[in-house]
Structures are given as structure tokens and as C-alpha cells.
Design an enzyme around this catalytic site. Structure first.
Site: not given
Ligand code: ITT
Length: 203
Positions: A12, A14, A81, A156, A159, A185
Site C-alpha cells: 500500500t 497509504n 482496497d 485520513f 474520516d 472496516h
Molecule cells: P492504496 O495504496 O492501498 O491503494 P489508497 O489510499 O489509494 O491506498 P484505496 O485505493 O483503497 O486507498 O482508496 C481508499 C480511499 O477511500 C482512500 O483514499 C480514502 O479516501 C477512503 N478511505 C478508505 N478507508 C478510509 C478510512 O478508514 N478513513 C477515511 N477514508 C477512508
């Protein structure tokens, strides 16, 4: 074999996801860090699909191809994801949450729901693990609603506009990392994955 010495590699970009995984896995004596190949984080493409599980499956597949033939080939791999699904918008932005957050921002989402009292929403996370030649996927859900205003500076993404049913009316942006991981989740799915790994500790 999974033991407290096995490093689970999380593919990831993130850092908040990694922190949340650390928060949970530490309780199971499991160790997790970011997957780095040749000194950098591998870029994973996300297929256009309505299913976060499909995206997770594709991420695992891509990582397996990237580490094939390297020293990391036998590693335990974690992918995830996630997205925000707003009921009155037919589940939008769902798998497109990252893109929509970037384009509309939190205020754009609040604007879409202006004067709308139906604010039910849920966060979902599809976590995938590759362990001992086998892929396993777990989906975690956190039910809640979209707030009327942006509140809190913790966490982030979405949230600051998401109020989980299981908290006390605060947005996730107002919860500490520990409070959030107990009900989130991702927290739910990661706990199940940790228990799965522990149950296979002797393999
Ligand atoms: P990866 O590198 O793991 O893909 P990402 O940040 O791009 O990291 P995703 O593609 O899974 O993550 O996109 C998820 C988006 O959904 C993320 O950018 C957040 O904006 C939102 N999101 C997911 N989980 C969240 C959480 O726990 N709190 C707030 N926003 C969340």
C-alpha cells in the site's frame, strides 16, 4: 509458517493503512511493514470495477508477479482496497473513493448531500492475504452516516465527515487511532486476517 518473526508485507502507499495494521497485528504478535521492492513501493494499478474485492484480487495478483523470482517470493503479502459507500447516492463513490476525494474533496461530498436528511453510509475494506501459496480475502464493514459538517483532524480521507454508528456521535476524524481501529472496516477485516494467520501458525 507464520510466527512473531514473520514480517507481513503490506502493499500500500497509504501510511495510515500501515499504522492501522500495526495497531491490530501487534496485539497478535504479528509484524507488518510496507512492501518495498528494489528500494521503492511497487505501483499497482486498480481495475475499473464496482467491486473492492475484485480490486484486492487484482492487487494480490500484481504483487505476486512483481515479487516472482525475487528474494521476497515466499513472503506473506497483504493488500487492501477500501471505499465509502453512500446509500442515497447508490453506493457512490465506492471503489472510486480515492479519485472522488481528490476531485470533489470533503466539502464536495457534503454539497452533494445538502438538504438531504438520508445520510446513511458505510466504509468497506476488502483485505487480501497471500500465505503459503494461498490467497484469502476478508471484507470488513463499518456502518454510519455522513455528518453535516467537517469535524476532526485525526485519521485520513473521509474520516472528518463519517460518523460511525458504534461510536458516540463523533466523526472518525475526532476518534483516536486506537478508538477507530476497534470499530473500523479495516480493523474488522484485519482482525479476522490476523486470527486466520495465527490459526495456521504451525503450517
Ligand atoms: P492504496 O495504496 O492501498 O491503494 P489508497 O489510499 O489509494 O491506498 P484505496 O485505493 O483503497 O486507498 O482508496 C481508499 C480511499 O477511500 C482512500 O483514499 C480514502 O479516501 C477512503 N478511505 C478508505 N478507508 C478510509 C478510512 O478508514 N478513513 C477515511 N477514508 C477512508
Amino acid at each position: 509458517m507464520v510466527s512473531d518473526k514473520t514480517e507481513i508485507l503490506f502493499a500500500t502507499g497509504n501510511r495510515h493503512k500501515i499504522e492501522e495494521a500495526k495497531e491490530i497485528f501487534t496485539k497478535y504478535d504479528l509484524s507488518v511493514s510496507q512492501l518495498i521492492v528494489d528500494g521503492k513501493r511497487p505501483h499497482l494499478s486498480e481495475p475499473q470495477t464496482d467491486s473492492i474485492e475484485e480490486v484486492s484480487k487484482s492487487k494480490i495478483q500484481q504483487v505476486r508477479e512483481i515479487i516472482s523470482g525475487t528474494a521476497l517470493e515466499q513472503s506473506v503479502i497483504l493488500v487492501e482496497d477500501s471505499g465509502l459507500f453512500i446509500e442515497t447516492l447508490g453506493g457512490f463513490p465506492g471503489p472510486y473513493s480515492s479519485y472522488v476525494k481528490e476531485k470533489l474533496g470533503l466539502s464536495g461530498i457534503l454539497e452533494l448531500l445538502r438538504n438531504n436528511s438520508h445520510r446513511k453510509a458505510k466504509f468497506m475494506a476488502a483485505v487480501g492475504i497471500h500465505h503459503n501459496g494461498k490467497n484469502t480475502f476478508v471484507v470488513g464493514t463499518c456502518e454510519g452516516r455522513i455528518s453535516l459538517e467537517i469535524k476532526g483532524s485525526e485519521g485520513f480521507g473521509y474520516d472528518p465527515i463519517f460518523i460511525p454508528n458504534e461510536a458516540d456521535g463523533r466523526t472518525c476524524g475526532e476518534l483516536s487511532n486506537e478508538e477507530k481501529s476497534l470499530i473500523s472496516h479495516r480493523g474488522m477485516a484485519l482482525k479476522e486476517v490476523a486470527e486466520y494467520l495465527i490459526s495456521r501458525q504451525s503450517e
